[in-house]
Design a protein around this motif. Structure first.
Motif, PDB file in Angstrom:
ATOM      1  N   LEU A   1       0.833  -1.220   0.000  1.00  0.00           N
ATOM      2  CA  LEU A   1       0.000   0.000   0.000  1.00  0.00           C
ATOM      3  C   LEU A   1       0.860   1.261   0.000  1.00  0.00           C
ATOM      4  O   LEU A   1       0.571   2.219  -0.720  1.00  0.00           O
TER       5      LEU A   1
ATOM      6  N   LEU B   1       2.274   1.702  -3.419  1.00  0.00           N
ATOM      7  CA  LEU B   1       1.246   2.227  -4.338  1.00  0.00           C
ATOM      8  C   LEU B   1       1.056   3.726  -4.128  1.00  0.00           C
ATOM      9  O   LEU B   1       0.956   4.485  -5.081  1.00  0.00           O
ATOM     10  N   MET B   2       1.027   4.136  -2.853  1.00  0.00           N
ATOM     11  CA  MET B   2       0.849   5.560  -2.544  1.00  0.00           C
ATOM     12  C   MET B   2       2.026   6.375  -3.061  1.00  0.00           C
ATOM     13  O   MET B   2       1.838   7.473  -3.602  1.00  0.00           O
TER      14      MET B   2
ATOM     15  N   VAL C   1       1.591   6.857  -6.678  1.00  0.00           N
ATOM     16  CA  VAL C   1       0.602   7.915  -6.943  1.00  0.00           C
ATOM     17  C   VAL C   1       1.258   9.287  -6.825  1.00  0.00           C
ATOM     18  O   VAL C   1       1.130  10.136  -7.710  1.00  0.00           O
TER      19      VAL C   1
ATOM     20  N   ILE D   1       1.980  12.161  -9.771  1.00  0.00           N
ATOM     21  CA  ILE D   1       1.498  13.548  -9.681  1.00  0.00           C
ATOM     22  C   ILE D   1       2.652  14.532  -9.883  1.00  0.00           C
ATOM     23  O   ILE D   1       2.539  15.485 -10.647  1.00  0.00           O
TER      24      ILE D   1
ATOM     25  N   SER E   1       3.734  14.588 -13.533  1.00  0.00           N
ATOM     26  CA  SER E   1       2.754  15.334 -14.341  1.00  0.00           C
ATOM     27  C   SER E   1       2.898  16.836 -14.125  1.00  0.00           C
ATOM     28  O   SER E   1       2.802  17.615 -15.064  1.00  0.00           O
ATOM     29  N   MET E   2       3.115  17.225 -12.863  1.00  0.00           N
ATOM     30  CA  MET E   2       3.255  18.654 -12.569  1.00  0.00           C
ATOM     31  C   MET E   2       4.496  19.232 -13.254  1.00  0.00           C
ATOM     32  O   MET E   2       4.478  20.352 -13.748  1.00  0.00           O
TER      33      MET E   2
ATOM     34  N   GLU F   1       3.802  19.827 -16.899  1.00  0.00           N
ATOM     35  CA  GLU F   1       2.669  20.696 -17.226  1.00  0.00           C
ATOM     36  C   GLU F   1       3.119  21.944 -17.995  1.00  0.00           C
ATOM     37  O   GLU F   1       4.069  22.618 -17.617  1.00  0.00           O
TER      38      GLU F   1
ATOM     39  N   PHE G   1      -2.895  19.113 -11.462  1.00  0.00           N
ATOM     40  CA  PHE G   1      -1.515  18.609 -11.456  1.00  0.00           C
ATOM     41  C   PHE G   1      -0.980  18.315 -12.859  1.00  0.00           C
ATOM     42  O   PHE G   1      -0.054  17.520 -13.025  1.00  0.00           O
TER      43      PHE G   1
ATOM     44  N   LEU H   1      -2.369  16.566 -15.144  1.00  0.00           N
ATOM     45  CA  LEU H   1      -2.665  15.178 -15.525  1.00  0.00           C
ATOM     46  C   LEU H   1      -3.402  15.140 -16.860  1.00  0.00           C
ATOM     47  O   LEU H   1      -4.083  16.088 -17.221  1.00  0.00           O
TER      48      LEU H   1
ATOM     49  N   THR I   1      -3.921   9.224 -17.228  1.00  0.00           N
ATOM     50  CA  THR I   1      -3.228   9.217 -15.924  1.00  0.00           C
ATOM     51  C   THR I   1      -4.229   9.470 -14.798  1.00  0.00           C
ATOM     52  O   THR I   1      -4.117   8.884 -13.716  1.00  0.00           O
TER      53      THR I   1
ATOM     54  N   MET J   1      -5.911   6.248 -14.108  1.00  0.00           N
ATOM     55  CA  MET J   1      -4.989   5.323 -13.433  1.00  0.00           C
ATOM     56  C   MET J   1      -4.906   5.684 -11.938  1.00  0.00           C
ATOM     57  O   MET J   1      -5.008   4.812 -11.078  1.00  0.00           O
ATOM     58  N   LEU J   2      -4.787   6.983 -11.673  1.00  0.00           N
ATOM     59  CA  LEU J   2      -4.714   7.431 -10.270  1.00  0.00           C
ATOM     60  C   LEU J   2      -6.026   7.157  -9.533  1.00  0.00           C
ATOM     61  O   LEU J   2      -6.028   6.810  -8.356  1.00  0.00           O
TER      62      LEU J   2
ATOM     63  N   LEU K   1      -6.029   3.483  -8.714  1.00  0.00           N
ATOM     64  CA  LEU K   1      -4.906   3.210  -7.809  1.00  0.00           C
ATOM     65  C   LEU K   1      -5.212   3.743  -6.406  1.00  0.00           C
ATOM     66  O   LEU K   1      -5.007   3.050  -5.403  1.00  0.00           O
ATOM     67  N   LEU K   2      -5.743   4.957  -6.361  1.00  0.00           N
ATOM     68  CA  LEU K   2      -6.057   5.559  -5.061  1.00  0.00           C
ATOM     69  C   LEU K   2      -7.204   4.833  -4.375  1.00  0.00           C
ATOM     70  O   LEU K   2      -7.210   4.679  -3.150  1.00  0.00           O
TER      71      LEU K   2
ATOM     72  N   ALA L   1      -7.743   1.676  -4.647  1.00  0.00           N
ATOM     73  CA  ALA L   1      -7.115   0.459  -4.105  1.00  0.00           C
ATOM     74  C   ALA L   1      -6.369   0.782  -2.810  1.00  0.00           C
ATOM     75  O   ALA L   1      -6.453   0.026  -1.833  1.00  0.00           O
ATOM     76  N   VAL L   2      -5.673   1.913  -2.790  1.00  0.00           N
ATOM     77  CA  VAL L   2      -4.913   2.290  -1.581  1.00  0.00           C
ATOM     78  C   VAL L   2      -5.877   2.580  -0.421  1.00  0.00           C
ATOM     79  O   VAL L   2      -5.684   2.095   0.695  1.00  0.00           O
TER      80      VAL L   2
ATOM     81  N   GLY M   1      -7.475  -0.694   0.698  1.00  0.00           N
ATOM     82  CA  GLY M   1      -6.480  -1.500   1.415  1.00  0.00           C
ATOM     83  C   GLY M   1      -6.184  -0.920   2.787  1.00  0.00           C
ATOM     84  O   GLY M   1      -6.097  -1.644   3.783  1.00  0.00           O
ATOM     85  N   ALA M   2      -6.045   0.413   2.848  1.00  0.00           N
ATOM     86  CA  ALA M   2      -5.719   1.066   4.122  1.00  0.00           C
ATOM     87  C   ALA M   2      -6.887   0.938   5.107  1.00  0.00           C
ATOM     88  O   ALA M   2      -6.674   0.732   6.300  1.00  0.00           O
TER      89      ALA M   2
ATOM     90  N   LEU N   1      -2.251   6.542   6.397  1.00  0.00           N
ATOM     91  CA  LEU N   1      -2.267   6.324   4.947  1.00  0.00           C
ATOM     92  C   LEU N   1      -3.690   6.495   4.408  1.00  0.00           C
ATOM     93  O   LEU N   1      -3.905   7.112   3.360  1.00  0.00           O
TER      94      LEU N   1
ATOM     95  N   LEU O   1      -4.530  10.258   4.254  1.00  0.00           N
ATOM     96  CA  LEU O   1      -3.841  10.940   3.159  1.00  0.00           C
ATOM     97  C   LEU O   1      -4.439  10.542   1.802  1.00  0.00           C
ATOM     98  O   LEU O   1      -4.748  11.391   0.956  1.00  0.00           O
ATOM     99  N   ALA O   2      -4.639   9.219   1.639  1.00  0.00           N
ATOM    100  CA  ALA O   2      -5.168   8.723   0.366  1.00  0.00           C
ATOM    101  C   ALA O   2      -6.608   9.199   0.142  1.00  0.00           C
ATOM    102  O   ALA O   2      -6.994   9.518  -0.985  1.00  0.00           O
TER     103      ALA O   2
ATOM    104  N   LEU P   1      -6.635  12.782  -1.122  1.00  0.00           N
ATOM    105  CA  LEU P   1      -6.221  12.849  -2.522  1.00  0.00           C
ATOM    106  C   LEU P   1      -7.299  12.232  -3.428  1.00  0.00           C
ATOM    107  O   LEU P   1      -7.580  12.736  -4.517  1.00  0.00           O
TER     108      LEU P   1
END
Lengths: 167, 322
Positions: free
Chosen positions: A9, A12-13, A16, A20, A23-24, A27, B187, B189, B193, B196-197, B200-201, B203-204, B207-208, B216, B219-220, B223
């Motif tokens: 986890l 994965l974070m 992420v 970001i 990408s920034m 930009e 951002f 994006l 993307t 995907m985020l 992914l987020l 899942a995080v 899971g958390a 976690l 924070l997740a 976001l």
């Protein structure tokens, strides 16, 4: 398993957050406003990278383009005199702003309030007001152009188009 | 007089908000009195009286939470209906941007609902502890919430009182449409993307929540709510409307889309709120909030499945993506 899950986890974070940040960094957004122009002079336009705040289109040429500069240094760019008129009408800095227009006859940046405007020109937003440095047949002054724009008396109005162009 | 203020729905809404504010004002005054004289160790008649008043405050706040939740839904429904009165507006997006108070008001309403939910969680923990260890904390917390509600009530009147029905507003296509060549996503994006985020987020966060990783999860979740908002407006929403150019967070609240927006935003914010409250409580008070985490996970899963289903169903029916 219980030890692996938190690590997965967190990874994965981190992925992420990394995505970001990447990408920034990549930009590259078009601009609608420039700052620091306290001298209120016309600035060079970065073509295909500058938006008109009224119609939201990208400026592809400085032909008949305008710039509005205000005393605090902020400067906006327009692709058509009609866009600028609609945009600035209710802005509090309307009277303090310096308005520049790139003329279609001499290709120079001049004070838009001193320019002469044709009424049947092919302009970016098809309002029909092309800016000229020199007065010629059928041109109108800035104030007349402003009033016509605010009244909707331009080539986007079918009745006016019919009257001026016959189509 | 502003014609908006004569609309039945606005009258009902403002009257309900005013009555609720009056009730909360009573609770606020009582709370100030309780805080000044509270002494749980005392067996005096005054302390018993204060404890009975504390129950009154608690009851008022529980009632306020339920009504505030219903009023938030009703507020969105009202501004959506006002789009027929405001020239240029096609949905709530135009009405909410009719003046400078609309968007801050909506944001404040969401924030207050979160704080009220958090207050209820703190309160339930406090009641179970029998000796009210968090009584002062939750009372000060209520005072802070009350001040926010006072600002909100003022904004309610300022917002509805200053909607000019003679002045055209922008429709959602203009408000959420993008400038030529510009990227509306955060951002920097792109859509691929962003998606995907989004997954992914999710899942995080899932899971958390399941493994109990509080920081976690917090924070997740923060976001995820940002990424999910943009994903719905700029990607999933286009499948709800079945139109690639229609990008709006409000139109989906309308009848034409079977009011699915209420479910979409309700499950997202419900899940995020409960997940964050569980994490905050577990981090600060060291208590287990497994039930909230489970409900949060269920709500967020419904949200993700619903969004995905719109894309999948569109693809199965038409053989192409938008």
């Amino acid at each position: 398993m219980k030890k692996i899950v938190p690590i997965v986890l967190i990874l994965l974070m981190l992925a992420v957050i990394a995505t970001i940040f990447i990408s920034m960094a990549k930009e590259d957004q078009p601009v609608t406003i420039m700052t620091g122009n306290t001298e209120m002079k016309p600035l060079p336009i970065k073509f295909n990278h500058t938006n008109d705040p009224q119609c939201a289109m990208l400026l592809k040429t400085d032909h008949n383009a305008l710039e509005v500069a205000i005393p605090d240094g902020r400067t906006w760019f327009f692709d058509d005199p009609g866009c600028m008129i609609l945009w600035i009408e209710k802005k509090p800095f309307r009277d303090q702003a310096k308005i520049w227009v790139h003329t279609i006859d001499t290709g120079k940046w001049i004070d838009a309030k001193k320019a002469h405007y044709g009424v049947t020109d092919k302009t970016e937003m098809r309002y029909g007001f092309g800016a000229r440095e020199h007065e010629s047949n059928g041109t109108i002054d800035f104030e007349e152009m402003r009033l016509r724009m605010l009244r909707g008396e331009n080539l986007t109005n079918p009745k006016i188009r019919k009257k001026l162009l016959g189509i | 007089m502003n014609e908006i203020l004569l609309s039945n729905q606005v009258i009902v809404y403002l009257l309900s908000e005013s009555v609720l504010f009056g009730l909360l004002l009573v609770a606020f005054v009582i709370t100030l009195g309780i805080l000044a004289k509270w002494d749980f160790g005392s067996y005096s008649e005054q302390q018993f009286r204060l404890e009975r008043r504390a129950y009154l405050v608690m009851t008022i706040l529980l009632f306020a939470f339920v009504v505030k939740f219903l009023l938030l839904v009703y507020f969105v429904f009202t501004i959506d209906n006002l789009s027929v009165l405001v020239p240029g507006a096609m949905c709530a997006a135009g009405v909410i941007s009719a003046n400078d108070y609309g968007m801050p008001l909506l944001f404040l309403k969401l924030l207050i609902l979160f704080f009220l939910l958090l207050w209820m969680a703190v309160n339930s923990f406090d009641l179970k502890a029998r000796n009210y260890p968090l009584f002062r904390l939750k009372s000060w917390f209520f005072i802070a919430i009350f001040l926010l509600i006072a600002v909100e009530t003022g904004l309610d009147f300022a917002y509805f009182g200053q909607i000019d029905i003679q002045k055209p507003v922008s429709c959602c296509s203009t408000l959420y449409g993008q400038m030529e060549g510009a990227n509306p996503l955060p951002f920097g994006l792109n859509t691929a993307t962003l998606l995907m985020l989004f997954y992914l987020l999710y899942a995080v966060v899932a899971g958390a929540l399941l493994s109990g990783q509080r920081a976690l999860s917090l924070l997740a979740s923060l976001l995820f709510v940002v990424i999910a908002y943009y994903s719905v407006v700029y990607f999933f929403g286009t499948y709800i409307y079945e139109l690639p150019t229609h990008k709006c967070p409000f139109c989906m609240l309308q009848k034409e889309y079977y009011y699915v927006g209420y479910l979409v935003w309700g499950t997202l914010f419900g899940g995020i709120y409960l997940g964050m409250i569980a994490s905050v409580m577990e981090i600060t008070l060291k208590v287990e909030r497994g039930r909230e985490r489970k409900v949060a996970l269920i709500l967020l899963s419904i949200f993700v499945l619903l969004c995905t289903a719109y894309v999948a169903v569109y693809y199965l029916r038409n053989g192409v993506f938008l």
